[in-house]
Motif scaffolding. Structure first.
Motif, short mmCIF file in Angstrom:
data_model
loop_
_atom_site.label_atom_id
_atom_site.label_comp_id
_atom_site.label_asym_id
_atom_site.label_seq_id
_atom_site.Cartn_x
_atom_site.Cartn_y
_atom_site.Cartn_z
N GLU A 234 0.83 -1.21 0.00
CA GLU A 234 0.00 0.00 0.00
C GLU A 234 0.86 1.26 0.00
N LYS B 172 2.22 1.98 -3.40
CA LYS B 172 1.21 2.53 -4.31
C LYS B 172 0.94 4.00 -4.02
N THR B 173 0.93 4.36 -2.75
CA THR B 173 0.63 5.75 -2.39
C THR B 173 1.84 6.65 -2.48
N GLU C 264 4.38 6.58 -0.41
CA GLU C 264 4.99 6.85 0.90
C GLU C 264 6.42 6.34 0.94
#
Length: 228
Positions: free
Chosen positions: A169, A172-173, A175
Protein backbone atom coordinates in the motif's frame (compact mmCIF):
# COMPACT_ATOMS: atom_id res chain seq x y z
CA UNK A 1 12.22 -8.02 19.65
CA UNK A 2 9.73 -10.81 19.78
CA UNK A 3 8.64 -10.82 16.21
CA UNK A 4 6.70 -13.48 14.37
CA UNK A 5 8.77 -15.01 11.62
CA UNK A 6 8.02 -15.45 7.92
CA UNK A 7 5.40 -17.81 6.54
CA UNK A 8 7.78 -20.72 5.97
CA UNK A 9 8.93 -20.70 9.57
CA UNK A 10 6.09 -20.28 12.02
CA UNK A 11 2.33 -20.58 12.31
CA UNK A 12 -0.21 -19.75 14.96
CA UNK A 13 -2.30 -22.65 16.22
CA UNK A 14 -5.37 -22.31 18.40
CA UNK A 15 -4.47 -25.42 20.37
CA UNK A 16 -1.42 -27.65 20.92
CA UNK A 17 -0.81 -29.94 17.95
CA UNK A 18 1.42 -32.86 17.31
CA UNK A 19 4.11 -33.14 14.63
CA UNK A 20 1.58 -34.55 12.16
CA UNK A 21 -0.76 -31.60 12.59
CA UNK A 22 -3.26 -33.46 14.78
CA UNK A 23 -4.42 -32.30 18.22
CA UNK A 24 -2.08 -33.44 20.95
CA UNK A 25 -3.56 -36.38 22.81
CA UNK A 26 -4.55 -36.34 26.46
CA UNK A 27 -4.72 -40.12 26.88
CA UNK A 28 -3.30 -41.16 30.22
CA UNK A 29 -3.47 -37.70 31.77
CA UNK A 30 -2.86 -37.97 35.52
CA UNK A 31 -6.10 -38.33 37.44
CA UNK A 32 -7.32 -35.25 39.22
CA UNK A 33 -5.33 -32.89 37.04
CA UNK A 34 -6.79 -30.06 35.03
CA UNK A 35 -5.38 -30.18 31.52
CA UNK A 36 -5.89 -26.51 30.73
CA UNK A 37 -4.34 -25.35 34.01
CA UNK A 38 -1.36 -27.64 33.59
CA UNK A 39 -0.73 -26.52 30.02
CA UNK A 40 -1.07 -22.89 31.13
CA UNK A 41 1.86 -23.51 33.50
CA UNK A 42 3.72 -25.84 31.20
CA UNK A 43 4.06 -23.66 28.08
CA UNK A 44 5.66 -20.61 29.77
CA UNK A 45 8.09 -22.93 31.56
CA UNK A 46 8.93 -24.63 28.26
CA UNK A 47 9.40 -21.24 26.59
CA UNK A 48 11.90 -20.21 29.26
CA UNK A 49 13.86 -23.44 28.89
CA UNK A 50 13.85 -23.49 25.08
CA UNK A 51 14.99 -19.85 25.11
CA UNK A 52 17.84 -20.45 27.56
CA UNK A 53 19.00 -23.96 26.62
CA UNK A 54 17.84 -24.38 23.03
CA UNK A 55 15.79 -27.12 21.43
CA UNK A 56 18.41 -29.87 21.59
CA UNK A 57 19.40 -29.40 25.22
CA UNK A 58 15.89 -28.99 26.66
CA UNK A 59 14.42 -32.25 27.94
CA UNK A 60 11.04 -33.37 29.21
CA UNK A 61 12.70 -33.86 32.59
CA UNK A 62 13.69 -30.18 32.61
CA UNK A 63 10.18 -29.02 31.76
CA UNK A 64 8.49 -31.41 34.16
CA UNK A 65 10.81 -30.40 36.97
CA UNK A 66 10.06 -26.72 36.31
CA UNK A 67 6.34 -27.18 36.98
CA UNK A 68 6.53 -30.01 39.49
CA UNK A 69 5.37 -33.01 37.48
CA UNK A 70 7.19 -36.11 36.26
CA UNK A 71 8.56 -36.24 32.73
CA UNK A 72 6.43 -39.35 32.22
CA UNK A 73 3.31 -37.28 32.97
CA UNK A 74 4.36 -34.79 30.32
CA UNK A 75 3.88 -37.44 27.65
CA UNK A 76 0.16 -37.44 28.43
CA UNK A 77 0.04 -33.84 27.17
CA UNK A 78 2.59 -33.95 24.36
CA UNK A 79 3.77 -37.20 22.74
CA UNK A 80 7.20 -35.81 21.80
CA UNK A 81 9.46 -32.83 22.35
CA UNK A 82 8.73 -31.60 18.83
CA UNK A 83 5.03 -31.36 19.71
CA UNK A 84 5.84 -29.41 22.86
CA UNK A 85 8.09 -27.04 20.91
CA UNK A 86 5.41 -26.40 18.27
CA UNK A 87 2.82 -25.72 20.95
CA UNK A 88 5.21 -23.38 22.76
CA UNK A 89 5.81 -21.40 19.56
CA UNK A 90 2.08 -21.19 18.93
CA UNK A 91 1.41 -20.02 22.47
CA UNK A 92 4.14 -17.39 22.27
CA UNK A 93 2.80 -16.04 18.99
CA UNK A 94 -0.70 -15.92 20.42
CA UNK A 95 0.62 -13.64 23.17
CA UNK A 96 1.93 -11.18 20.59
CA UNK A 97 -0.57 -11.21 17.77
CA UNK A 98 -3.24 -8.96 19.34
CA UNK A 99 -0.64 -6.28 20.12
CA UNK A 100 0.76 -6.40 16.58
CA UNK A 101 -2.62 -6.22 14.90
CA UNK A 102 -3.71 -3.41 17.22
CA UNK A 103 -0.57 -1.43 16.41
CA UNK A 104 -1.18 -1.92 12.69
CA UNK A 105 -4.91 -1.23 12.76
CA UNK A 106 -4.69 1.94 14.86
CA UNK A 107 -2.03 3.66 12.78
CA UNK A 108 -2.34 5.47 9.47
CA UNK A 109 0.97 5.71 7.66
CA UNK A 110 3.50 2.96 7.07
CA UNK A 111 5.91 4.79 9.36
CA UNK A 112 3.39 4.82 12.21
CA UNK A 113 2.58 1.15 11.71
CA UNK A 114 6.24 0.11 11.67
CA UNK A 115 6.95 2.10 14.80
CA UNK A 116 3.89 0.59 16.47
CA UNK A 117 5.00 -2.98 15.75
CA UNK A 118 8.57 -2.30 16.87
CA UNK A 119 7.47 -0.76 20.16
CA UNK A 120 4.85 -3.46 20.78
CA UNK A 121 7.63 -6.03 20.35
CA UNK A 122 9.88 -4.15 22.75
CA UNK A 123 7.13 -3.95 25.36
CA UNK A 124 6.54 -7.71 25.02
CA UNK A 125 10.25 -8.33 25.61
CA UNK A 126 10.25 -6.12 28.69
CA UNK A 127 7.32 -8.11 30.07
CA UNK A 128 9.03 -11.45 29.39
CA UNK A 129 12.43 -11.63 27.70
CA UNK A 130 12.05 -15.36 27.05
CA UNK A 131 9.68 -14.38 24.22
CA UNK A 132 12.64 -12.82 22.40
CA UNK A 133 14.94 -15.66 23.36
CA UNK A 134 12.62 -18.26 21.88
CA UNK A 135 11.51 -16.54 18.69
CA UNK A 136 14.85 -15.02 17.76
CA UNK A 137 16.45 -18.47 17.83
CA UNK A 138 13.89 -20.11 15.54
CA UNK A 139 15.83 -19.69 12.25
CA UNK A 140 18.93 -21.23 13.82
CA UNK A 141 16.97 -24.09 15.37
CA UNK A 142 15.36 -24.85 12.02
CA UNK A 143 18.73 -25.09 10.31
CA UNK A 144 20.01 -27.41 13.02
CA UNK A 145 16.94 -29.63 13.25
CA UNK A 146 15.32 -30.70 9.96
CA UNK A 147 12.26 -32.01 11.79
CA UNK A 148 11.39 -28.43 12.78
CA UNK A 149 11.67 -27.23 9.20
CA UNK A 150 9.51 -30.13 8.02
CA UNK A 151 6.86 -29.39 10.64
CA UNK A 152 6.72 -25.63 10.05
CA UNK A 153 7.41 -25.11 6.35
CA UNK A 154 4.59 -23.92 4.14
CA UNK A 155 2.44 -22.56 6.95
CA UNK A 156 0.73 -19.20 6.56
CA UNK A 157 1.50 -16.33 8.88
CA UNK A 158 -1.06 -13.60 9.35
CA UNK A 159 1.31 -10.89 10.55
CA UNK A 160 3.73 -11.41 7.67
CA UNK A 161 0.91 -11.13 5.17
CA UNK A 162 -0.37 -7.96 6.87
CA UNK A 163 3.12 -6.44 6.77
CA UNK A 164 3.46 -7.23 3.08
CA UNK A 165 0.09 -5.61 2.52
CA UNK A 166 1.01 -2.35 4.23
CA UNK A 167 4.34 -2.18 2.38
CA UNK A 168 2.48 -2.75 -0.90
CA UNK A 169 0.00 0.00 0.00
CA UNK A 170 2.84 2.38 0.88
CA UNK A 171 4.44 1.73 -2.50
CA UNK A 172 1.21 2.53 -4.31
CA UNK A 173 0.63 5.75 -2.39
CA UNK A 174 4.23 6.86 -2.83
CA UNK A 175 4.99 6.85 0.90
CA UNK A 176 8.04 4.75 0.10
CA UNK A 177 9.90 4.67 -3.19
CA UNK A 178 12.00 1.59 -3.69
CA UNK A 179 12.31 -1.26 -6.15
CA UNK A 180 12.90 -3.71 -3.28
CA UNK A 181 10.55 -6.68 -3.19
CA UNK A 182 7.95 -7.02 -0.46
CA UNK A 183 9.79 -10.06 0.87
CA UNK A 184 13.02 -8.09 1.19
CA UNK A 185 11.29 -5.12 2.78
CA UNK A 186 9.72 -7.33 5.43
CA UNK A 187 12.99 -9.24 5.95
CA UNK A 188 14.96 -6.00 6.44
CA UNK A 189 12.35 -4.60 8.79
CA UNK A 190 12.10 -7.75 10.88
CA UNK A 191 15.83 -8.43 10.81
CA UNK A 192 16.76 -5.00 12.09
CA UNK A 193 14.34 -5.11 14.99
CA UNK A 194 15.21 -8.69 15.88
CA UNK A 195 18.91 -7.80 15.87
CA UNK A 196 18.42 -5.03 18.42
CA UNK A 197 16.36 -7.28 20.68
CA UNK A 198 18.62 -10.31 20.33
CA UNK A 199 21.73 -8.29 21.15
CA UNK A 200 20.12 -6.97 24.31
CA UNK A 201 18.86 -10.43 25.25
CA UNK A 202 22.26 -12.06 24.65
CA UNK A 203 24.15 -9.38 26.56
CA UNK A 204 21.63 -9.66 29.40
CA UNK A 205 21.33 -5.91 29.38
CA UNK A 206 19.45 -4.77 32.46
CA UNK A 207 17.97 -1.78 30.68
CA UNK A 208 14.63 -1.60 28.96
CA UNK A 209 14.43 -2.84 25.37
CA UNK A 210 11.83 -0.13 24.80
CA UNK A 211 14.56 2.48 25.37
CA UNK A 212 16.93 0.77 22.93
CA UNK A 213 14.12 0.36 20.40
CA UNK A 214 13.35 4.07 20.67
CA UNK A 215 16.92 4.67 19.50
CA UNK A 216 16.48 2.22 16.62
CA UNK A 217 13.24 3.94 15.62
CA UNK A 218 15.04 7.28 15.62
CA UNK A 219 17.69 5.79 13.36
CA UNK A 220 15.23 4.49 10.78
CA UNK A 221 13.42 7.82 10.86
CA UNK A 222 16.70 9.62 10.13
CA UNK A 223 16.76 11.50 13.41
CA UNK A 224 20.08 10.28 14.81
CA UNK A 225 22.64 11.76 12.47
CA UNK A 226 23.13 15.46 12.18
CA UNK A 227 22.63 16.87 8.71
CA UNK A 228 24.13 20.10 7.47
Amino acid sequence: MALIYPANIMVIHKMPIDAKGKPATSVGRPRGSNKEDTIARLLPAARQLFAEKGYAQTTFKDVGRAIGISHAALYSYFPAKLDLYLATLADTQALLLPYYLDAIANSGSLRERIVGVLLASADAHDRDSSITGLLAAVPIEIRRHPELNEALIGQNNEVIEVLKGIFAEAKKTGEIQTAASLDNLVTAFLGGGVGVALFQYGMQNSGSLREAMDVYVSMIEGLIFRTE
